[in-house]
Design a protein around this motif. Structure first.
Motif, short mmCIF file in Angstrom:
data_model
loop_
_atom_site.label_atom_id
_atom_site.label_comp_id
_atom_site.label_asym_id
_atom_site.label_seq_id
_atom_site.Cartn_x
_atom_site.Cartn_y
_atom_site.Cartn_z
N LEU A 197 34.21 45.38 38.84
CA LEU A 197 33.10 44.60 39.37
C LEU A 197 32.73 43.49 38.39
O LEU A 197 32.55 43.73 37.20
CB LEU A 197 31.91 45.51 39.62
N SER A 198 32.63 42.27 38.90
CA SER A 198 32.21 41.13 38.08
C SER A 198 30.93 40.55 38.68
O SER A 198 30.48 40.98 39.74
CB SER A 198 33.31 40.07 38.04
N ALA A 199 30.36 39.56 38.02
CA ALA A 199 29.11 38.97 38.47
C ALA A 199 29.26 38.26 39.81
O ALA A 199 28.36 38.30 40.65
CB ALA A 199 28.55 38.01 37.43
N VAL A 200 30.41 37.61 40.04
CA VAL A 200 30.61 36.83 41.26
C VAL A 200 32.10 36.68 41.53
O VAL A 200 32.89 36.57 40.60
CB VAL A 200 29.91 35.45 41.16
N ASP A 201 32.46 36.68 42.81
CA ASP A 201 33.85 36.46 43.23
C ASP A 201 33.88 35.67 44.52
O ASP A 201 33.07 35.90 45.43
CB ASP A 201 34.56 37.81 43.46
N GLU A 202 34.84 34.77 44.62
CA GLU A 202 35.07 34.03 45.86
C GLU A 202 35.90 34.94 46.77
O GLU A 202 37.01 35.31 46.44
CB GLU A 202 35.80 32.72 45.58
N VAL A 203 35.34 35.29 47.93
CA VAL A 203 36.01 36.22 48.83
C VAL A 203 36.58 35.55 50.08
O VAL A 203 37.33 36.16 50.84
CB VAL A 203 35.07 37.39 49.23
N TRP A 204 36.20 34.32 50.30
CA TRP A 204 36.68 33.48 51.40
C TRP A 204 36.51 32.06 50.87
O TRP A 204 35.65 31.86 50.00
CB TRP A 204 35.83 33.73 52.65
N PRO A 205 37.25 31.09 51.35
CA PRO A 205 37.07 29.75 50.80
C PRO A 205 35.59 29.30 50.80
O PRO A 205 34.95 29.29 51.85
CB PRO A 205 37.93 28.87 51.71
#
Length: 184
Positions: free
Chosen positions: A27-35
């Motif tokens: 788990l990280s602070a933020v991730d791009e999961v869709w463009p």
């Protein structure tokens, strides 16, 4: 719901949990999961300078007015377009009433030139993930299973059982609708 239907629903939820358990990321602070669509936690959501560096233009807070979540319209000012949903990460909260409004917010934001959306809650695992999954189902026409598989290739998420059940109901409704009126 009959006992047989309850058992079937629980089996479907367990199957989804098995898919979710297959995520290998930390788990990280933020991730791009869709463009241009990100799932994050409250720490990234409260870091306005990091959000600006990322190019975030819109923020959907799935933990609006909850302890630990400072963000609201006054916190972000005019730098970001803000939408707050006061969702509880519980076995009783009906987050499904927010599926379409959240989906509309995300969709409109992504249609804007340079639009980038952060969807967050406290941990960025259950409430925010549930709303992003509903967006992928409603606007990107993914099945729930496909949406989960797509997201966990980018971020570990784990909607609670109640939310998984509500997403399953949405998935069933959308599948019925597709059978009657297939997407061209």
């Amino acid at each position: 719901m009959t006992s047989q239907k309850q058992k079937q629903r629980l089996a479907e939820i367990r199957a989804l949990e098995n898919i979710l358990d297959g995520c290998k990321f930390d788990l990280s602070a933020v991730d791009e999961v869709w463009p241009n669509l990100y799932i994050g936690n409250v720490a990234i959501a409260q870091n306005r300078s990091a959000l600006k560096r990322m190019g975030i233009t819109h923020i959907l807070n799935a933990a609006h007015a909850k302890q630990g979540s400072l963000g609201d319209e006054s916190y972000y000012g005019t730098a970001f377009v803000y939408y707050g949903i006061p969702a509880d990460d519980s076995g009783r909260f009906d987050i499904s009433v927010h599926f379409r409004p959240a989906t509309d917010f995300i969709h409109k934001a992504l249609k804007k030139k340079n639009g980038k959306v952060l969807v967050h809650c406290i941990m960025g695992v259950s409430r925010s993930a549930t709303l992003v999954l509903s967006y992928l189902m409603l606007r990107q026409h993914l099945t729930l299973r496909a949406a989960i598989q797509h997201v966990i290739q980018r971020r570990p998420v784990y909607p609670n059982r109640n939310f998984l059940g509500l997403l399953l109901e949405l998935d069933t409704q959308l599948q019925r609708k597709r059978m009657v009126c297939p997407i061209l």
